[in-house]
Design a protein around this motif. Structure first.
Motif, short mmCIF file in Angstrom:
data_model
loop_
_atom_site.label_atom_id
_atom_site.label_comp_id
_atom_site.label_asym_id
_atom_site.label_seq_id
_atom_site.Cartn_x
_atom_site.Cartn_y
_atom_site.Cartn_z
N SER A 166 52.52 38.80 86.62
CA SER A 166 51.38 37.87 87.06
C SER A 166 51.36 36.58 86.20
O SER A 166 50.43 35.73 86.64
CB SER A 166 50.13 38.90 86.58
OG SER A 166 50.23 38.77 84.95
N GLY A 167 52.05 36.59 85.45
CA GLY A 167 52.25 35.26 84.49
C GLY A 167 51.03 35.17 83.67
O GLY A 167 50.81 34.25 83.01
N ILE A 168 50.31 36.26 83.51
CA ILE A 168 49.20 36.16 82.56
C ILE A 168 49.35 36.90 81.30
O ILE A 168 50.06 37.80 81.01
CB ILE A 168 47.92 36.85 83.05
CG1 ILE A 168 47.46 36.57 84.39
CG2 ILE A 168 46.81 37.07 81.99
CD1 ILE A 168 46.34 37.28 85.05
N LYS A 169 49.22 35.97 80.09
CA LYS A 169 49.75 36.61 78.70
C LYS A 169 48.58 37.57 78.33
O LYS A 169 47.37 37.41 78.49
CB LYS A 169 49.75 35.44 77.73
CG LYS A 169 50.27 35.73 76.53
CD LYS A 169 50.41 34.56 75.58
CE LYS A 169 50.86 35.12 74.14
NZ LYS A 169 51.41 33.91 73.16
N ASP A 170 49.04 38.64 77.84
CA ASP A 170 48.50 39.73 77.26
C ASP A 170 48.01 39.47 75.72
O ASP A 170 48.74 39.73 74.95
CB ASP A 170 48.96 41.10 77.38
CG ASP A 170 47.96 42.32 77.25
OD1 ASP A 170 46.95 42.03 77.19
OD2 ASP A 170 48.68 43.60 76.96
N LEU A 171 46.87 38.77 75.78
CA LEU A 171 46.38 38.53 74.34
C LEU A 171 45.69 39.78 73.54
O LEU A 171 45.34 40.65 74.00
CB LEU A 171 45.20 37.31 74.38
CG LEU A 171 45.65 36.11 75.35
CD1 LEU A 171 44.51 35.30 75.33
CD2 LEU A 171 46.56 35.58 74.55
N ALA A 172 45.82 39.64 72.13
CA ALA A 172 45.37 40.65 71.24
C ALA A 172 44.41 40.10 70.69
O ALA A 172 44.04 38.90 70.50
CB ALA A 172 46.61 41.08 70.41
N GLY A 173 43.39 41.00 70.03
CA GLY A 173 42.35 40.81 69.39
C GLY A 173 41.12 40.20 70.11
O GLY A 173 40.24 39.37 69.62
N LEU A 174 41.14 40.75 71.53
CA LEU A 174 40.26 40.23 72.34
C LEU A 174 38.72 41.20 71.97
O LEU A 174 38.86 42.16 71.16
CB LEU A 174 40.21 40.67 73.89
CG LEU A 174 41.55 40.11 74.28
CD1 LEU A 174 41.78 40.49 75.70
CD2 LEU A 174 41.52 38.43 74.45
#
Length: 282
Positions: free
Chosen positions: A157-165
């Motif tokens: 997808s090109g979407i970065k899986d961010l942490a700490g959401l």
């Protein structure tokens, strides 16, 4: 005659020409392959959307990776929505390009198992840290129809899986991640809901994928190939122009030398008069 081709600037220009031709040809084939991929994708979308819906548990299972042949496959699922474990997917756009969330709700299937359902788009809350107001899902047993989609990954997808959401907010729609949060198996992939439609229009249903547009890729391919054909033509034109200019420069230089060697009329007359006087004196 063509010795100027061995000069530094012409060697560089010729090497550049030799590099540009295969590069442009390759760019043309790249665009051709993109065109072919788009045509094949449109065919797949049309075929799967027109196919008779099948129960989702028949074509996917926990840990299953949805193959490309099943993308956008029309499926159904009957069960009960688990709104207690509902999450929202950040940074998603509506049909008119507004930024918001997708509502992702687990559906506990009647025959056992769980499948994720993307119920549609909602606008963002006043704060990114606040869980938005989500329209209630239907209560009780419900039959959902929609399109089967593959799990999202950063690579696909090109979407970065961010942490700490913030709590109950995610970046990707991924059955493996939700299975860990739910502590129970979840069918691979997810359903993009098309029915039942919300009574008040929210969440906004996700539009069907475009299966008619083929894009400009074929035109771009032809354009690159025309550029590739034009490069050697341009090189030949420049060579011939350079040759012509050099020949004209040589002719002009020769004409100037010839004019410089001829005596001026006044000087020639004086020389003749001096010779005549010398002859009479003798």
């Amino acid at each position: 005659m063509y010795r100027f081709l061995l000069t530094r600037q012409w060697v560089i220009l010729t090497l550049l020409t030799l590099v540009l031709i295969p590069t442009m040809v390759e760019l043309g084939f790249w665009q051709l392959h993109r065109h072919q991929h788009r045509v094949a994708q449109n065919s797949l979308i049309s075929q799967n959307l027109k196919a008779d819906p099948v129960p989702v548990a028949r074509i996917t299972s926990p840990g299953h990776t949805v193959p490309r042949a099943d993308y956008w496959r029309a499926v159904t699922a009957t069960g009960t929505f688990d709104t207690a474990h509902e999450v929202v997917v950040r940074r998603r756009t509506s049909d008119d390009d507004r930024i918001g969330f997708h509502v992702l709700t687990p559906l506990d299937l009647k025959g056992g198992g769980t499948v994720l359902v993307n119920r549609g788009w909602i606008p963002t809350a006043a704060s990114q840290q606040t869980f938005p107001k989500v329209p209630a899902a239907p209560r009780g047993e419900v039959t959902v129809a929609g399109r089967l989609k593959a799990d999202e990954t950063t690579g696909s997808s090109g979407i970065k899986d961010l942490a700490g959401l913030p709590d109950r907010q995610v970046m990707l729609i991924n059955s493996s991640q939700q299975s860990q949060l739910l502590s129970r198996p979840v069918l691979g992939g997810y359903i993009e809901q098309t029915s039942p439609e919300p009574t008040d229009g929210t969440p906004e249903p996700i539009a069907s994928p475009d299966d008619s547009s083929i894009g400009p890729h074929m035109a771009y391919a032809v354009q690159w190939w025309l550029f590739a054909a034009g490069v050697p033509v341009g090189w030949v034109i420049l060579v011939r122009r350079e040759k012509r200019d050099r020949l004209e420069a040589v002719k002009q230089a020769a004409a100037q030398d010839e004019a410089a060697e001829q005596p001026e009329p006044a000087t020639a007359w004086k020389a003749a008069e001096t010779t005549s006087r010398t002859y009479r004196s003798a």
